[in-house]
Each structure stands twice: as structure tokens, then as C-alpha cells.
Design a protein around this motif. Structure first.
Motif, PDB file in Angstrom:
ATOM      1  N   VAL A   8       0.881  -1.164   0.000  1.00  0.00           N
ATOM      2  CA  VAL A   8       0.000   0.000   0.000  1.00  0.00           C
ATOM      3  C   VAL A   8       0.917   1.211   0.000  1.00  0.00           C
ATOM      4  N   ILE A   9       0.917   1.910  -1.129  1.00  0.00           N
ATOM      5  CA  ILE A   9       1.789   3.066  -1.304  1.00  0.00           C
ATOM      6  C   ILE A   9       0.904   4.296  -1.388  1.00  0.00           C
ATOM      7  N   MET A  10       1.198   5.277  -0.553  1.00  0.00           N
ATOM      8  CA  MET A  10       0.421   6.516  -0.586  1.00  0.00           C
ATOM      9  C   MET A  10       1.333   7.670  -0.955  1.00  0.00           C
ATOM     10  N   GLY A  11       0.783   8.608  -1.684  1.00  0.00           N
ATOM     11  CA  GLY A  11       1.563   9.744  -2.147  1.00  0.00           C
ATOM     12  C   GLY A  11       1.916  10.728  -1.054  1.00  0.00           C
ATOM     13  N   SER A  12       1.162  10.705   0.039  1.00  0.00           N
ATOM     14  CA  SER A  12       1.396  11.631   1.148  1.00  0.00           C
ATOM     15  C   SER A  12       0.895  10.993   2.433  1.00  0.00           C
ATOM     16  N   ASP A  13       1.511  11.345   3.546  1.00  0.00           N
ATOM     17  CA  ASP A  13       1.032  10.810   4.817  1.00  0.00           C
ATOM     18  C   ASP A  13      -0.377  11.309   5.138  1.00  0.00           C
ATOM     19  N   SER A  14      -0.811  12.381   4.502  1.00  0.00           N
ATOM     20  CA  SER A  14      -2.178  12.860   4.708  1.00  0.00           C
ATOM     21  C   SER A  14      -3.220  11.900   4.138  1.00  0.00           C
ATOM     22  N   ASP A  15      -2.784  10.949   3.311  1.00  0.00           N
ATOM     23  CA  ASP A  15      -3.687   9.940   2.751  1.00  0.00           C
ATOM     24  C   ASP A  15      -3.956   8.797   3.727  1.00  0.00           C
ATOM     25  N   PHE A  16      -3.193   8.741   4.819  1.00  0.00           N
ATOM     26  CA  PHE A  16      -3.287   7.610   5.743  1.00  0.00           C
ATOM     27  C   PHE A  16      -4.685   7.385   6.324  1.00  0.00           C
ATOM     28  N   PRO A  17      -5.409   8.416   6.747  1.00  0.00           N
ATOM     29  CA  PRO A  17      -6.750   8.144   7.277  1.00  0.00           C
ATOM     30  C   PRO A  17      -7.645   7.400   6.289  1.00  0.00           C
ATOM     31  N   THR A  18      -7.544   7.723   5.018  1.00  0.00           N
ATOM     32  CA  THR A  18      -8.335   7.021   3.998  1.00  0.00           C
ATOM     33  C   THR A  18      -7.785   5.625   3.757  1.00  0.00           C
ATOM     34  N   VAL A  19      -6.483   5.523   3.612  1.00  0.00           N
ATOM     35  CA  VAL A  19      -5.835   4.256   3.274  1.00  0.00           C
ATOM     36  C   VAL A  19      -5.932   3.234   4.410  1.00  0.00           C
ATOM     37  N   SER A  20      -6.113   3.700   5.626  1.00  0.00           N
ATOM     38  CA  SER A  20      -6.156   2.778   6.761  1.00  0.00           C
ATOM     39  C   SER A  20      -7.269   1.740   6.625  1.00  0.00           C
ATOM     40  N   ALA A  21      -8.347   2.073   5.918  1.00  0.00           N
ATOM     41  CA  ALA A  21      -9.414   1.086   5.689  1.00  0.00           C
ATOM     42  C   ALA A  21      -8.900  -0.103   4.893  1.00  0.00           C
ATOM     43  N   ALA A  22      -8.047   0.139   3.915  1.00  0.00           N
ATOM     44  CA  ALA A  22      -7.465  -0.956   3.132  1.00  0.00           C
ATOM     45  C   ALA A  22      -6.529  -1.795   3.996  1.00  0.00           C
ATOM     46  N   ILE A  23      -5.738  -1.133   4.814  1.00  0.00           N
ATOM     47  CA  ILE A  23      -4.791  -1.850   5.671  1.00  0.00           C
ATOM     48  C   ILE A  23      -5.546  -2.739   6.646  1.00  0.00           C
ATOM     49  N   LYS A  24      -6.602  -2.213   7.250  1.00  0.00           N
ATOM     50  CA  LYS A  24      -7.416  -2.998   8.185  1.00  0.00           C
ATOM     51  C   LYS A  24      -8.027  -4.209   7.497  1.00  0.00           C
ATOM     52  N   ARG A  25      -8.562  -4.015   6.301  1.00  0.00           N
ATOM     53  CA  ARG A  25      -9.203  -5.127   5.577  1.00  0.00           C
ATOM     54  C   ARG A  25      -8.175  -6.198   5.227  1.00  0.00           C
ATOM     55  N   LEU A  26      -7.007  -5.789   4.740  1.00  0.00           N
ATOM     56  CA  LEU A  26      -5.965  -6.760   4.390  1.00  0.00           C
ATOM     57  C   LEU A  26      -5.521  -7.544   5.622  1.00  0.00           C
ATOM     58  N   LYS A  27      -5.348  -6.863   6.732  1.00  0.00           N
ATOM     59  CA  LYS A  27      -4.954  -7.536   7.969  1.00  0.00           C
ATOM     60  C   LYS A  27      -6.047  -8.493   8.444  1.00  0.00           C
ATOM     61  N   ALA A  28      -7.309  -8.085   8.311  1.00  0.00           N
ATOM     62  CA  ALA A  28      -8.424  -8.948   8.705  1.00  0.00           C
ATOM     63  C   ALA A  28      -8.447 -10.230   7.871  1.00  0.00           C
ATOM     64  N   LEU A  29      -8.025 -10.123   6.617  1.00  0.00           N
ATOM     65  CA  LEU A  29      -7.959 -11.299   5.732  1.00  0.00           C
ATOM     66  C   LEU A  29      -6.630 -12.053   5.876  1.00  0.00           C
ATOM     67  N   GLU A  30      -5.802 -11.594   6.817  1.00  0.00           N
ATOM     68  CA  GLU A  30      -4.496 -12.200   7.096  1.00  0.00           C
ATOM     69  C   GLU A  30      -3.556 -12.164   5.891  1.00  0.00           C
ATOM     70  N   ILE A  31      -3.639 -11.062   5.154  1.00  0.00           N
ATOM     71  CA  ILE A  31      -2.754 -10.835   4.013  1.00  0.00           C
ATOM     72  C   ILE A  31      -1.622  -9.933   4.502  1.00  0.00           C
ATOM     73  N   PRO A  32      -0.387 -10.357   4.320  1.00  0.00           N
ATOM     74  CA  PRO A  32       0.726  -9.495   4.718  1.00  0.00           C
ATOM     75  C   PRO A  32       0.701  -8.191   3.916  1.00  0.00           C
ATOM     76  N   VAL A  33       0.874  -7.088   4.617  1.00  0.00           N
ATOM     77  CA  VAL A  33       0.800  -5.781   3.978  1.00  0.00           C
ATOM     78  C   VAL A  33       1.996  -4.943   4.408  1.00  0.00           C
ATOM     79  N   GLU A  34       2.527  -4.212   3.454  1.00  0.00           N
ATOM     80  CA  GLU A  34       3.630  -3.297   3.711  1.00  0.00           C
ATOM     81  C   GLU A  34       3.169  -1.927   3.232  1.00  0.00           C
ATOM     82  N   VAL A  35       3.386  -0.896   4.038  1.00  0.00           N
ATOM     83  CA  VAL A  35       2.861   0.431   3.757  1.00  0.00           C
ATOM     84  C   VAL A  35       4.015   1.424   3.661  1.00  0.00           C
ATOM     85  N   HIS A  36       3.969   2.270   2.626  1.00  0.00           N
ATOM     86  CA  HIS A  36       5.019   3.273   2.429  1.00  0.00           C
ATOM     87  C   HIS A  36       4.430   4.563   1.884  1.00  0.00           C
TER      88      HIS A  36
END
Length: 167
Positions: A8-36
């Protein structure tokens, strides 16, 4: 067989509140996720290098979230054969329509699958569906998730039927 990771790559740290939904879903599905945080414009070499090395680093899908000009998904897609899913981020400029158009209007040969403006949860589900093509355990989790959604709708319909009967 090792489970593929999702980047999960975001163009700015200000995108994190929106992107966090994807991170939560991936973690819930037990998919390894790396965020930058990487920028198509401010760190183009880092973004290109990440994408060029993504396959050998164990990634199966890249999610790219960006607002305004939103070129991040295209830059990443230009440097990898992995599927790239773009999340256009709503900003103060044009309510995210600019990001949507920049993400979805890619030239031939450089596709970026694109979800709705701020559609991080759907980006994660789409990434999971892509990985599930070769992962039966993940496919079963997705089927269970869809069944839970259907059960929820059935409960809501039953509740509405009771309200209608009372009228």
C-alpha cells in the motif's frame, strides 16, 4: 507456497486516514501488507525502484493512493508487471474528480485498476480477489465475507418487513 504481500503506497502521509481502511481489511484477511509513502513527483526514483523490485520482494499486488494529479499508480504500473490498484484520494481540489481522472485515464499498455474516490476498502478486497486466484484459503475467506454481507442484508430485509407489516 508463501503468501504474497500487498504493498500500500500513498503519495502523502495525509492519505493515511483514507488508506487505513485498506490496511485494516488486508490484515483482517491475514494478508501481509507493507505500507510506504512515496511520491510520483517528489521521489520518482524511489517509486520506480520499489515497483521494479516488487515481484522479487514477494508482492502480488500494489495499491497506490494519491490525490490531485494522482500519477502514483501510473508510475508504479509503468515499472512492474504486477497488478496496480489505484485509490483516487479526495482533496480540496475538485473533490477528488481530478485524482479519479488522473488514475483511471492511463495510456494503453499501462493499466491501473481504479476504485471509487476514497474507495480503500474495495481496493483491499480487489487485491485479495486477485491473490485468491492462486490461494484457495484466501478464496474461502472471501466467500465467507460475502456470505456475511448477504446475511446482513437478509436481516435488514426481515426488519423492514416487520416495519411494513406494522403500517
Amino acid at each position: 507456497m508463501a503468501v504474497k504481500k500487498v504493498a500500500v503506497i500513498m503519495g502523502s502521509d495525509s492519505d493515511f486516514p483514507t488508506v487505513s481502511a485498506a490496511i485494516k481489511r488486508l490484515k483482517a484477511l491475514e494478508i501481509p501488507v507493507e505500507v510506504h509513502v512515496m511520491s510520483a513527483h517528489r521521489t520518482p526514483h524511489a517509486a520506480a525502484e520499489f515497483a521494479q523490485n516488487a515481484v522479487q520482494n514477494g508482492f502480488g499486488v500494489i495499491i497506490a493512493a494519491a490525490g490531485k494529479a494522482a500519477h502514483l499508480g501510473g508510475v508504479l504500473a509503468a515499472h512492474t508487471t504486477l497488478p496496480v490498484i489505484g485509490i483516487p484520494i479526495k482533496s480540496s481540489t475538485l473533490d477528488g474528480l481530478d485524482a479519479l481522472l488522473a488514475t483511471v485515464q492511463m495510456p494503453s499498455g499501462i493499466p491501473v485498476a481504479t476504485v471509487a474516490i476514497d474507495g480503500a476498502d474495495n481496493a483491499a478486497i480487489l487485491a485479495a480477489q486477485m491473490l485468491a486466484l492462486s490461494d484457495e484459503t484466501l478464496a474461502a475467506k472471501l466467500l465467507e465475507m460475502k456470505q456475511q454481507m448477504a446475511d446482513g442484508v437478509a436481516k435488514k430485509d426481515a426488519a423492514i418487513q416487520e416495519k411494513v407489516a406494522e403500517l
